[in-house]
Write a protein that holds these residues in place. Structure first.
Motif, short mmCIF file in Angstrom:
data_model
loop_
_atom_site.label_atom_id
_atom_site.label_comp_id
_atom_site.label_asym_id
_atom_site.label_seq_id
_atom_site.Cartn_x
_atom_site.Cartn_y
_atom_site.Cartn_z
N GLY A 86 -8.67 -4.59 15.82
CA GLY A 86 -8.17 -5.12 14.67
C GLY A 86 -7.78 -6.58 14.82
O GLY A 86 -7.81 -7.22 13.61
N VAL A 89 -10.69 -8.76 14.09
CA VAL A 89 -11.25 -8.97 12.79
C VAL A 89 -10.31 -10.06 12.18
O VAL A 89 -10.92 -11.14 11.36
CB VAL A 89 -11.05 -7.78 12.11
CG1 VAL A 89 -11.06 -7.97 10.68
CG2 VAL A 89 -11.90 -6.79 12.60
N ILE A 90 -8.90 -10.21 12.52
CA ILE A 90 -8.06 -11.09 11.89
C ILE A 90 -8.70 -12.55 12.63
O ILE A 90 -8.56 -13.59 11.49
CB ILE A 90 -6.47 -10.82 12.04
CG1 ILE A 90 -6.14 -9.62 11.61
CG2 ILE A 90 -5.78 -11.99 11.64
CD1 ILE A 90 -6.06 -9.50 10.15
N ILE A 94 -10.52 -14.01 9.23
CA ILE A 94 -9.51 -14.50 8.48
C ILE A 94 -8.89 -15.80 8.84
O ILE A 94 -9.15 -17.03 8.01
CB ILE A 94 -8.16 -13.32 8.35
CG1 ILE A 94 -8.80 -11.94 8.09
CG2 ILE A 94 -7.31 -13.90 7.18
CD1 ILE A 94 -9.05 -11.54 6.82
N SER A 182 -17.02 -6.55 -1.02
CA SER A 182 -15.87 -7.11 -1.17
C SER A 182 -15.75 -7.84 0.31
O SER A 182 -16.64 -7.51 1.18
CB SER A 182 -14.59 -6.24 -1.35
OG SER A 182 -14.53 -5.54 -0.36
N HIS A 183 -14.75 -8.62 0.60
CA HIS A 183 -14.44 -9.21 1.84
C HIS A 183 -14.31 -8.23 3.02
O HIS A 183 -14.72 -8.15 4.03
CB HIS A 183 -13.25 -10.17 1.83
CG HIS A 183 -12.87 -10.96 3.07
ND1 HIS A 183 -12.02 -11.88 3.19
CD2 HIS A 183 -13.75 -11.09 4.11
CE1 HIS A 183 -12.08 -12.31 4.17
NE2 HIS A 183 -13.28 -12.02 4.96
N GLY A 184 -13.55 -7.10 2.50
CA GLY A 184 -13.29 -5.81 3.67
C GLY A 184 -14.47 -5.44 3.87
O GLY A 184 -14.95 -4.90 5.05
N GLN A 185 -15.16 -4.82 2.54
CA GLN A 185 -16.43 -4.31 2.86
C GLN A 185 -17.63 -5.02 3.72
O GLN A 185 -18.22 -4.46 4.64
CB GLN A 185 -17.14 -3.84 1.50
CG GLN A 185 -16.57 -2.66 1.02
CD GLN A 185 -16.99 -2.43 -0.59
OE1 GLN A 185 -17.19 -3.61 -1.04
NE2 GLN A 185 -17.29 -1.35 -0.81
N ILE A 187 -16.84 -6.86 5.99
CA ILE A 187 -16.54 -7.04 7.50
C ILE A 187 -17.06 -5.47 7.92
O ILE A 187 -17.57 -5.46 9.05
CB ILE A 187 -14.96 -7.35 7.71
CG1 ILE A 187 -14.69 -8.60 7.38
CG2 ILE A 187 -14.59 -6.95 9.07
CD1 ILE A 187 -13.11 -8.70 7.25
N ARG A 188 -16.65 -4.48 7.33
CA ARG A 188 -17.05 -3.20 7.76
C ARG A 188 -18.42 -2.88 7.66
O ARG A 188 -18.65 -2.13 8.76
CB ARG A 188 -16.06 -2.16 6.99
CG ARG A 188 -14.52 -2.14 7.06
CD ARG A 188 -13.87 -1.00 6.39
NE ARG A 188 -14.16 -0.76 5.16
CZ ARG A 188 -13.59 -1.34 3.93
NH1 ARG A 188 -12.60 -2.06 4.26
NH2 ARG A 188 -13.58 -1.10 2.89
N LEU A 192 -18.86 -5.63 11.58
CA LEU A 192 -18.62 -4.85 12.62
C LEU A 192 -19.81 -4.26 13.13
O LEU A 192 -20.13 -4.30 14.36
CB LEU A 192 -17.51 -3.75 12.24
CG LEU A 192 -16.04 -4.28 12.24
CD1 LEU A 192 -15.24 -3.47 11.67
CD2 LEU A 192 -15.70 -4.92 13.50
#
Lengths: 299, 260, 281
Positions: A86, A89-90, A94, A182-185, A187-188, A192
């Motif tokens: 976690g 990821v930051i 980010i 999206s940004h989160g997608q 990353i996931r 990752l």
């Protein structure tokens, strides 16, 4: 006239130090093997499966220690893995520039704090909190040790995972965004999975660190050579291989079968940690990622 | 004129790929020999093999023999450093070391006792004059070499190579990264140096080869197509590929009849 | 819309993880300061300990930690440097992976194993006993790989062209080392040295059987005498958790140790960052 070429003289001096370094790991392995032979001959398989470690009777069963090591390592991983990834990821996805650098440096500071100081904090803070929180008689438990270890290996897992994610080319992220993620997608689904090798390597190196840590575990695990009942009850005192070596090393140094049994514990620890380190480094892609291949001189 | 290099059935490999295939070649002592040919033909690899600079590349190996002054350069008794001091090489892109201009000129000789006796300052002045850089830098010898222009840097690199005192100088496309004026200055310098030492220069510029060469070696696709005196090759190329290259036409399809 | 919710959850979880990690550091540092600071005063820093560490100061322990650490660094540094230079200049590229593997193997050895074997091999085998020199050798072996890695990083970061440009001038291996590689490896040497010193200063398991004695503390009169260290001092005092005075002194010692180790680590990180920035230009 005797004339020694400077290049050759330097080669001899440097080569000697090179050989020393190379020989050390092999020497340690050979020595541990030789020293643990008596106990392996005496106890056979029951050295690993035996539950009783009784020095006065020369009975050496290491199962409680093996269990303890696996249990504290697993607990440490359960704590450090989500926190480490976690945070990675930051820092990797980010934060940028200076903030990122500061956060990573802080994590490296966390890694630099000596094990004995962690142990002291464990005694003063963790054992009492664990005792009160779970209503135990004694806060020196396998759980406490695992918790403490989790904090200790967190920086390893976090910084190496961050490296793994950062080494992924930026175009991949751009590609994800272009496809409407999206940004989160991104990353996931892109970052990752793409850095899973590096992260796995990071985790293995973290695990090997947890297995080998001695002092802090020794101070909070309770040092009881017994399997808990029921077996998954980690809220009881236990013993890990390292804590056993730390507690009993001083009295058993070089003496008879007890020493051989301690060397046998050391051998098990050494082999597991080596296996993890090698696998971790190989999964991470060669021993070192992102290094150019051709930096040697042969001419 | 005596021969300086003799290559016999020399093949140069990176991994399993031959870059030069069974080359037979002599390069004579003195004068300027130009190695020309299309890019990717193996010109630089051939040049770098003359003082064994390819050995630094991880998967390089060779077959056949390379003789220098009638001695196999892979002979066990031969000192590699000695060979490289006699056969200098200047790279395509000048690589200056961190440090002053003076430091750079004497980088290759700082540890040689005989040179120290002669005096580094004297050597630096002589070589910088030889490459025509003295007037531009003599009052800032101690300032960092990084500040020099690309053309000056290349001349400094040549001066650095000359300071070691080589008998032969290999130049690997020394003007390819330079502007026209700097390139001309280097060409003049090479012509000048060619009077006193052996020069082997790789170039992809035909004008440069015509202006400089006493001898020409034409390479294509890893083979030596033609070698000999410049005047002959430029006026009467025997080989089709050479002719096409010199005349600037695209390579011929060998299945077609020879155009008259 | 669902994507948005998922993203918010994902980032909040990650943010919480990062916040936890960072706050852990501050909690730990704060906790050490809070407990340790009351113990620190002039007498604590300059006096020897009394009553088995429950009273008095930690002067000899601090000196002992520093002595052990520096001696270990002194032993390890030349060997690490020699190892890396040899593998870069004398060995072919095909050996690089094997070399790295051995260095990483040594780096992975649990420190308690160094402690046990070190005593048997050096203490008994070489008759050096529980002493300053035994502990220093063991710590030197322990920090050797991290030094080697730092030096190797600095040399591997050097662009190839410099080496080629030096060799083409006919420089031999030794002169290549002296004129190019040694100056270039300096930042790596310094980073490795400080990292190694920090590791040596913080290490307990490797020296608790081999170098330190608790009672009768003073300065060692020679390298064959045991030394007192902050690490083992804390370890022993931690065992007396019921005695508040002993615990206060343990925290004081921990504060000094953490300050020392963090100062060394930060210096190493600072130098390494300078090198990285230079390499990027």
């Amino acid at each position: 006239m005797f004339h020694l070429n400077k290049d050759r003289a330097a080669g001899i001096v440097l080569g000697t130090s090179f050989l020393i370094t190379m020989a050390l790991a092999l020497f340690i392995l050979a020595f541990l093997l030789a020293e643990s032979l008596p106990v392996l001959r005496e106890e056979g398989l029951s050295f690993i499966t035996g539950q009783v470690w009784y020095v006065a009777g020369d009975i050496y069963g290491a199962l409680p220690m093996i269990y303890g090591t696996l249990a504290v390592t697993l607990l440490a991983l359960i704590i450090a893995l989500p926190l480490g990834i976690g945070s990675a990821v930051i820092t990797s996805e980010i934060l940028t520039g200076r903030t990122r650098h500061i956060v990573k440096s802080l994590m490296e500071m966390l890694a630099a704090i000596p094990g004995v100081v962690y142990g002291l904090i464990g005694i003063a803070l963790l054992t009492t909190s664990v005792r009160d929180l779970f209503g135990l008689m004694d806060g020196n438990t396998i759980f406490t040790a695992g918790l403490l270890l989790g904090i200790m290996i967190l920086p390893t897992i976090m910084t190496l995972s961050d490296d793994a994610m950062r080494s992924l080319p930026g175009e991949l992220r751009a590609q994800g965004r272009v496809l409407g993620l999206s940004h989160g997608q991104t990353i996931r689904r892109v970052v990752l999975p793409g850095s899973i090798k590096g992260i796995t390597g990071a985790v293995l190196l973290g695990v090997s660190r947890a297995m080998g840590e001695t002092i802090s575990v020794m101070l909070v695990i309770g040092s009881l050579d017994r399997l808990p009942t029921p077996i998954y009850n980690v809220f009881t005192s236990g013993q890990s291989i390292t804590s056993k070596l730390g507690r009993e090393g001083a009295e058993g140094l070089g003496l008879g079968l007890q020493w051989s049994a301690l060397a046998g514990l050391g051998l098990m620890l050494f082999i597991s940690v080596m296996a993890l380190t090698f696998t971790g480094n190989i999964i991470r892609g060669g021993v070192r990622p992102k290094k150019s291949k051709n930096h040697e001189v042969t001419g | 004129m005596s021969e300086l290099f003799r290559l016999t059935k020399t093949s140069l490999y990176f991994g399993n790929t031959p870059v030069i295939h069974e080359a037979n070649l002599t390069i004579k002592n003195g004068g300027i020999t130009c190695i020309i040919g299309p890019s990717g033909a193996g010109k630089s690899t051939l040049l770098r093999s003359l003082n064994r600079m390819n050995d630094l590349i991880a998967d390089f190996h060779h077959k056949g023999t390379i003789m220098y002054n009638n001695r196999d350069i892979y002979d066990k008794g031969l000192r590699l450093e000695g060979l490289r001091r006699e056969v200098g090489l200047v790279f395509q892109k000048p690589c200056l070391f961190p440090g002053s201009i003076h430091d750079n000129v004497i980088f290759g000789i700082r540890h040689i006792r005989e040179k120290k006796k002669e005096g580094f300052k004297v050597i630096a002045e002589r070589t910088l004059k030889a490459v025509g850089l003295w007037d531009e830098v003599h009052n800032r010898l101690d300032s960092p070499a990084i500040g020099l222009s690309e053309g000056q840097a290349q001349r400094l690199a040549i001066a650095r190579a000359l300071a070691v005192g080589p008998k032969t100088l290999l130049l690997d496309e020394p003007t390819s990264s330079l502007d026209h004026r700097s390139a001309r200055a280097i060409e003049t310098l090479v012509k000048e140096l060619g009077r006193t030492m052996t020069i082997v220069i790789v170039t992809h510029k035909l004008e440069q080869a015509k202006a400089l060469a006493d001898d020409v070696v034409f390479i294509c696709e890893g083979k030596i197509c033609e070698a000999g005196e410049a005047a002959n090759i430029f006026s009467h190329p025997e080989n089709i590929e050479t002719r096409c290259y010199i005349e600037g036409s695209p390579p011929l399809d060998p299945t077609l009849p020879y155009p008259e | 819309m669902r994507v948005r919710v998922k993203d918010i959850c994902f980032f909040s979880l990650c943010l919480m993880a990062a916040a936890t990690a960072i706050s852990l550091l501050f909690i730990i540092i704060g906790y050490i300061l809070w407990h340790g600071a009351p113990a620190i005063n002039f007498a604590f820093l300059t006096e020897g300990s009394r009553d088995f560490g429950a009273a008095g100061g930690v002067f000899y322990q601090t000196t002992g930690t520093v002595l052990l650490m520096f001696t270990a660094g002194l032993i390890a540094l030349p060997i690490a440097l020699g190892t890396v230079l040899f593998s870069h200049v004398y060995l072919g590229p095909s050996y690089k992976k094997t070399t790295d593997l051995f260095i990483y193997a040594l780096n992975g050895v649990p420190t308690i194993i160094f402690g046990l074997l070190g005593y048997i091999i050096i203490g008994e085998g070489l008759h050096l006993g529980v002493s300053w020199v035994t502990g220093s050798i063991i710590l030197a072996v322990m920090i050797l790989p991290s030094m080697a890695v730092s030096i190797d990083e600095a040399l591997s970061a050097m662009p190839h062209k410099y080496r080629d440009a030096a060799l083409v001038l006919g420089l031999g291996r030794w002169h290549l080392i002296r004129t190019l590689l040694l100056p270039r490896s300096l930042p790596g040497v310094l980073t490795g040295l400080f990292l190694g010193l920090a590791r040596a200063a913080g290490e307990t398991a490797a020296i608790m059987f081999t170098a330190t004695a608790f009672s009768g503390v003073g300065l060692p009169r020679g390298i064959s005498e045991p030394v007192a260290t902050l690490q083992t001092h804390i370890l022993v005092l931690a065992g007396e958790a019921t005695n508040p005075r002993a615990l206060t002194n343990a925290w004081g010692a921990a504060l000094i140790l953490v300050t020392l180790v963090l100062a060394l680590s930060l210096t190493a990180m600072f130098i390494r960052r300078q090198v990285r920035m230079e390499a990027e230009i």
